[in-house]
Design a protein around this motif. Structure first.
Motif, short mmCIF file in Angstrom:
data_model
loop_
_atom_site.label_atom_id
_atom_site.label_comp_id
_atom_site.label_asym_id
_atom_site.label_seq_id
_atom_site.Cartn_x
_atom_site.Cartn_y
_atom_site.Cartn_z
N ASP A 40 0.82 -1.21 0.00
CA ASP A 40 0.00 0.00 0.00
C ASP A 40 0.85 1.26 0.00
N ILE A 41 1.95 1.23 0.71
CA ILE A 41 2.81 2.41 0.85
C ILE A 41 3.66 2.64 -0.39
N THR A 42 4.16 1.56 -0.99
CA THR A 42 5.11 1.71 -2.10
C THR A 42 4.46 1.66 -3.47
N SER A 43 3.20 1.27 -3.56
CA SER A 43 2.53 1.22 -4.87
C SER A 43 2.30 2.65 -5.37
N VAL A 60 25.32 7.21 6.36
CA VAL A 60 25.09 8.31 5.43
C VAL A 60 23.59 8.32 5.10
N LEU A 61 22.92 9.37 5.49
CA LEU A 61 21.50 9.48 5.25
C LEU A 61 21.24 9.84 3.79
N ASN A 62 20.23 9.23 3.20
CA ASN A 62 19.88 9.52 1.82
C ASN A 62 18.48 10.12 1.80
N PHE A 63 18.37 11.40 1.91
CA PHE A 63 17.08 12.07 1.88
C PHE A 63 16.58 12.27 0.45
N HIS A 64 17.47 12.16 -0.51
CA HIS A 64 17.09 12.37 -1.91
C HIS A 64 15.99 11.38 -2.31
N ASP A 65 16.18 10.10 -2.06
CA ASP A 65 15.20 9.10 -2.47
C ASP A 65 13.86 9.28 -1.78
N ASN A 74 9.42 6.57 -7.26
CA ASN A 74 10.26 5.59 -6.56
C ASN A 74 9.50 5.04 -5.36
N PRO A 75 9.52 3.72 -5.11
CA PRO A 75 8.81 3.18 -3.95
C PRO A 75 9.31 3.72 -2.61
N PHE A 76 10.55 4.20 -2.56
CA PHE A 76 11.09 4.73 -1.31
C PHE A 76 10.59 6.15 -1.03
N HIS A 77 9.94 6.75 -2.00
CA HIS A 77 9.37 8.09 -1.83
C HIS A 77 7.90 7.92 -1.47
#
Length: 157
Positions: A40-43, A60-65, A74-77
């Motif tokens: 539900d979250i990544t669709s 190292v934090l990746n806030f870009h994605d 992107n599913p991570f967004h």
């Protein structure tokens, strides 16, 4: 949505529901299977209004994605967050080598995240690691507990 098989998350959902009820806001806590929640979250449909998840990150934090508008598909967004100033900050911070400039950029990024709240971090669980005095050569820092593992040794007493 909270994961059905995680009692902590279900309890936290009820705490948030009760606190919001005190100020007149209604929240329905829906326990769902973890795989269903992730779907539900990544669709692309982002089939949720709010979800409670635990997460971890690398050093190292990746806030870009998670927050740059170029990654909306992107599913991570998962938040579908879009902010042109955040995009500019993330683009600039990625190539900035001047510590003073980078600090100013990240402070501004934090203020925007605080004000916009695309994601709310409710708590942080620091690790507490204890070793006996016989274990020598142990050095831990923000990079991890096992950083110097090849140098560890045990003394007799």
């Amino acid at each position: 949505k909270v994961t059905a098989n995680n009692q902590f998350n279900r309890d936290l959902g009820e705490i948030v529901r009760a606190q919001l009820a005190r100020v007149g806001a209604r929240l329905n806590v829906r326990p769902v299977d973890f795989a269903v929640m992730i779907q539900d979250i990544t669709s692309p449909a982002r089939n949720y209004d709010a979800a409670y998840l635990q997460m971890s990150t690398d050093l190292v934090l990746n806030f870009h994605d998670a927050f740059h508008s170029s990654t909306l598909d992107n599913p991570f967004h998962a938040t579908s967050y879009r902010n042109a100033e955040v995009d500019r900050i993330l683009d600039r911070a990625a190539v900035t080598s001047d510590r003073k400039v980078a600090t100013a950029l990240w402070k501004r990024f934090q203020r925007i995240m605080r004000d916009d709240q695309p994601m709310t971090i409710t708590w942080w669980s620091p690790d507490l690691i204890v070793v006996r005095e016989r274990l020598q050569g142990v050095q831990m820092d923000v990079r991890g507990a096992l950083l110097t593992l090849p140098k560890w040794y045990v003394t007799r007493n």
